[in-house]
Write an enzyme that holds these catalytic residues in place. Structure first.
Site, PDB file in Angstrom:
ATOM      1  N   HIS A  22       0.911  -9.734   8.799  1.00 24.19           N
ATOM      2  CA  HIS A  22       0.210 -10.067   8.743  1.00 24.19           C
ATOM      3  C   HIS A  22      -1.069  -9.442   9.109  1.00 24.19           C
ATOM      4  O   HIS A  22      -2.461 -10.249   9.048  1.00 24.19           O
ATOM      5  CB  HIS A  22      -0.916 -11.528   7.818  1.00 24.19           C
ATOM      6  CG  HIS A  22       0.607 -11.642   6.970  1.00 24.19           C
ATOM      7  ND1 HIS A  22       0.979 -13.427   6.274  1.00 24.19           N
ATOM      8  CD2 HIS A  22       1.692 -11.465   6.110  1.00 24.19           C
ATOM      9  CE1 HIS A  22       1.954 -13.314   5.933  1.00 24.19           C
ATOM     10  NE2 HIS A  22       2.437 -12.182   5.309  1.00 24.19           N
ATOM     11  N   HIS A  78      12.672  -8.708  -1.720  1.00 25.80           N
ATOM     12  CA  HIS A  78      10.580  -9.579  -1.687  1.00 25.80           C
ATOM     13  C   HIS A  78      10.520  -7.836  -1.762  1.00 25.80           C
ATOM     14  O   HIS A  78      10.929  -6.900   0.326  1.00 25.80           O
ATOM     15  CB  HIS A  78      10.219 -10.247  -0.647  1.00 25.80           C
ATOM     16  CG  HIS A  78       8.891 -10.301   0.173  1.00 25.80           C
ATOM     17  ND1 HIS A  78       8.073 -10.803  -0.604  1.00 25.80           N
ATOM     18  CD2 HIS A  78       8.867 -11.390   0.642  1.00 25.80           C
ATOM     19  CE1 HIS A  78       6.429 -11.037  -0.878  1.00 25.80           C
ATOM     20  NE2 HIS A  78       7.601 -11.148   0.553  1.00 25.80           N
ATOM     21  N   GLU A  80       6.870  -6.936   0.434  1.00 32.44           N
ATOM     22  CA  GLU A  80       6.614  -7.278   2.106  1.00 32.44           C
ATOM     23  C   GLU A  80       7.316  -6.757   2.539  1.00 32.44           C
ATOM     24  O   GLU A  80       7.969  -6.444   2.781  1.00 32.44           O
ATOM     25  CB  GLU A  80       5.924  -8.392   1.640  1.00 32.44           C
ATOM     26  CG  GLU A  80       4.996  -8.700   2.888  1.00 32.44           C
ATOM     27  CD  GLU A  80       4.330  -9.690   3.004  1.00 32.44           C
ATOM     28  OE1 GLU A  80       4.919 -10.926   2.247  1.00 32.44           O
ATOM     29  OE2 GLU A  80       2.970 -10.290   3.878  1.00 32.44           O
ATOM     30  N   ASP A  82       7.271  -6.079   5.836  1.00 33.11           N
ATOM     31  CA  ASP A  82       7.980  -6.879   6.992  1.00 33.11           C
ATOM     32  C   ASP A  82       9.921  -7.076   6.714  1.00 33.11           C
ATOM     33  O   ASP A  82      10.835  -6.829   7.001  1.00 33.11           O
ATOM     34  CB  ASP A  82       7.930  -8.214   7.297  1.00 33.11           C
ATOM     35  CG  ASP A  82       7.607  -9.430   6.260  1.00 33.11           C
ATOM     36  OD1 ASP A  82       7.065  -9.046   5.270  1.00 33.11           O
ATOM     37  OD2 ASP A  82       7.781 -10.273   7.125  1.00 33.11           O
ATOM     38  N   HIS A 144       6.989 -16.195  -1.923  1.00 28.20           N
ATOM     39  CA  HIS A 144       5.825 -16.445  -1.707  1.00 28.20           C
ATOM     40  C   HIS A 144       5.132 -15.417  -2.522  1.00 28.20           C
ATOM     41  O   HIS A 144       4.123 -15.616  -2.595  1.00 28.20           O
ATOM     42  CB  HIS A 144       5.464 -16.955  -0.564  1.00 28.20           C
ATOM     43  CG  HIS A 144       4.903 -15.447   0.493  1.00 28.20           C
ATOM     44  ND1 HIS A 144       4.132 -14.822   0.767  1.00 28.20           N
ATOM     45  CD2 HIS A 144       6.122 -14.740   0.674  1.00 28.20           C
ATOM     46  CE1 HIS A 144       3.937 -13.941   1.818  1.00 28.20           C
ATOM     47  NE2 HIS A 144       6.172 -13.714   1.977  1.00 28.20           N
ATOM     48  N   ASP A 163      12.176 -14.788   2.687  1.00 26.08           N
ATOM     49  CA  ASP A 163      11.314 -15.484   3.308  1.00 26.08           C
ATOM     50  C   ASP A 163      11.663 -17.031   3.416  1.00 26.08           C
ATOM     51  O   ASP A 163      11.188 -18.038   4.094  1.00 26.08           O
ATOM     52  CB  ASP A 163      10.376 -15.798   2.793  1.00 26.08           C
ATOM     53  CG  ASP A 163       9.297 -14.402   3.707  1.00 26.08           C
ATOM     54  OD1 ASP A 163       9.697 -13.368   4.141  1.00 26.08           O
ATOM     55  OD2 ASP A 163       8.452 -13.745   2.311  1.00 26.08           O
ATOM     56  N   TYR A 191       4.863 -22.671  10.022  1.00 28.33           N
ATOM     57  CA  TYR A 191       5.469 -21.943   8.514  1.00 28.33           C
ATOM     58  C   TYR A 191       4.898 -21.694   7.082  1.00 28.33           C
ATOM     59  O   TYR A 191       4.602 -21.686   6.022  1.00 28.33           O
ATOM     60  CB  TYR A 191       6.603 -20.872   8.829  1.00 28.33           C
ATOM     61  CG  TYR A 191       7.268 -19.427   7.783  1.00 28.33           C
ATOM     62  CD1 TYR A 191       7.222 -17.971   8.619  1.00 28.33           C
ATOM     63  CD2 TYR A 191       7.451 -19.539   6.585  1.00 28.33           C
ATOM     64  CE1 TYR A 191       7.370 -17.299   7.680  1.00 28.33           C
ATOM     65  CE2 TYR A 191       8.184 -18.018   5.772  1.00 28.33           C
ATOM     66  CZ  TYR A 191       8.066 -17.645   5.989  1.00 28.33           C
ATOM     67  OH  TYR A 191       8.142 -16.296   5.572  1.00 28.33           O
ATOM     68  N   HIS A 224      13.758 -14.214   8.537  1.00 26.70           N
ATOM     69  CA  HIS A 224      13.217 -14.697   9.817  1.00 26.70           C
ATOM     70  C   HIS A 224      13.738 -15.721   9.830  1.00 26.70           C
ATOM     71  O   HIS A 224      14.013 -16.922   9.760  1.00 26.70           O
ATOM     72  CB  HIS A 224      11.697 -15.052   9.047  1.00 26.70           C
ATOM     73  CG  HIS A 224      10.265 -14.277   8.840  1.00 26.70           C
ATOM     74  ND1 HIS A 224      10.195 -12.386   9.226  1.00 26.70           N
ATOM     75  CD2 HIS A 224       9.771 -13.603   7.648  1.00 26.70           C
ATOM     76  CE1 HIS A 224       9.716 -12.176   8.641  1.00 26.70           C
ATOM     77  NE2 HIS A 224       9.185 -12.759   7.280  1.00 26.70           N
TER      78      HIS A 224
END
Ligand code: FEO
Length: 395
Positions: A22, A78, A80, A82, A144, A163, A191, A224
């Protein structure tokens, strides 16, 4: 590529090198992994990809094992980057392949990649048949991001949770039972504390919703860290525990100091607490010398937080100000707090920290404690006394 069940493969990337995530917001002392999964059946589905810098490497590895044209469905749980970063390189090669994601996923993916791929928006309960097995989609908004979703593979009883239930832990071992358990759970709680705390009410609701589907879970494949195969629901139980305004018998003291006056106050308060309660765990952090995400994890575990700063320029030190912003956003609940700090003339710091703590949702234990210049013996005795009172009020 590693087969995790018959015709189901992990095709992700282990990032041993990563130390910040991030941007610079989240420390990853133990690296991370970006998990992507290939499910082969009569149809072939790819679930999630990897972070953008590894996109080309990901596609090159993938095509060693599957003809990209044989991928029938891309599931983007998702947006994001990553997890979606690899889509840019992949979709160059298979631009017409349908991309299954939530309605919000379409918006976020378009927002990131500015491409009009063949999006197939899905809702909770919708299924995609792969032949002998089906993928059942479960939207998980704000776990999230608004676009987040899970996918459940029938027959194999695998929950692909993106996530959720993940952790930043680089490992070539793949499974939860093959890694150091202390490291694993430290990364899991970090996390949760740093990313999921503000969404705790939704965590509990989503777990209840998933339980009501009454489907068996043999594996949880996160995006992850490790795959949970040994007692996979243990991490779900942990999430339920953490989402319930979690606290241990701990008080955390966070401060910054210029000439050690506020540090001496912190240590005197800690002595007071420990003299009144030999069970409570007390931890002190100079925020400017500490990793802020590790400190947030300690705050997450605490029943009370004490924050100290000397007054400077009618305010507080910038390290403490950054930390106050961090805890404001995380919106901890059912925790107590107090402020302290030295001053020379105007002395605003304690009031300012107290107001920040109150507006961040902490219950103030007292009006805070101030010491003029460098605290003398009697000031330090006051700090110890204040620590004793804090111990009593938080027992
Ligand atoms: Fe929300 Fe791992 O990205």
């Amino acid at each position: 590529m590693q087969e995790i069940k018959k015709d189901i493969f992990w095709v992700g990337k282990v990032d041993w090198d990563l130390r910040k995530f991030h941007g610079d917001e989240y420390s990853t002392h133990r690296g991370t992994t970006y998990n992507s999964y290939l499910v082969k059946d009569r149809k072939t589905a790819l679930i999630d990809t990897v972070w953008s810098p590894y996109g080309d490497e990901f596609v090159a590895n993938l095509e060693k094992h599957v003809d990209l044209k044989d991928i029938d469905y891309v599931i983007a749980q998702h947006a994001e980057v990553d997890h979606s970063g690899g889509l840019a390189a992949l979709m160059e090669r298979i631009p017409d392949t349908p991309v299954y994601c939530t309605k919000n996923g379409v918006k976020s993916l378009k927002g990131h990649f500015h491409r009009d791929w063949n999006f197939m928006p899905v809702k909770t309960g919708e299924k995609l048949s792969l032949g002998t097995r089906e993928l059942l989609f479960i939207e998980a908004p704000m776990l999230h991001w608004p676009d987040s979703m899970f996918s459940y593979l029938t027959e194999e009883n695998i929950l692909f949770s993106n996530d959720a239930f993940g952790q930043h832990l680089a490992t070539g071992k793949l499974y939860n039972d093959l890694v150091d358990q202390a490291e694993l759970f430290q990364e899991c709680i970090k996390y949760y504390a740093n990313i999921l705390t503000p969404f705790s009410a939704l965590v509990e609701k989503k777990i209840d919703e998933f339980k009501s589907l009454n489907v068996p879970v043999d594996m949880i494949c996160t995006s992850h860290g490790v795959i949970w195969r040994d007692d996979p629901l243990q991490i779900v139980s942990k999430y339920l525990e953490w989402s319930g305004n979690y606290k241990e018998n701990q008080i955390t003291i966070v401060y910054d100091t210029m000439w050690n006056g506020t540090k001496n106050m912190a240590e005197a308060i800690a002595r007071g607490i420990e003299s009144a309660d030999d069970k409570v765990v007390v931890k002190l952090f100079n925020i400017s010398h500490s990793d802020k995400n590790d400190v947030v994890t300690e705050v997450f575990k605490s029943k009370a937080l004490l924050v100290g700063s000397p007054t400077i320029n009618r305010g507080i030190l910038s390290g403490v100000a950054g930390f106050m912003e961090e805890i404001r956003g995380l919106a901890f609940k059912e925790k107590k707090a107090a402020a302290f700090g030295t001053y020379g003339w105007s002395g605003e710091s304690v009031k300012m920290i107290s107001e920040g703590l109150r507006s961040a949702g902490f219950e103030l234990l007292d009006e805070g404690i101030k010491a003029l210049w460098n605290p003398d013996e009697s000031s330090l005795k006051e700090c110890e006394e204040s620590g004793r009172k804090i111990a009593d009020k938080t027992k």
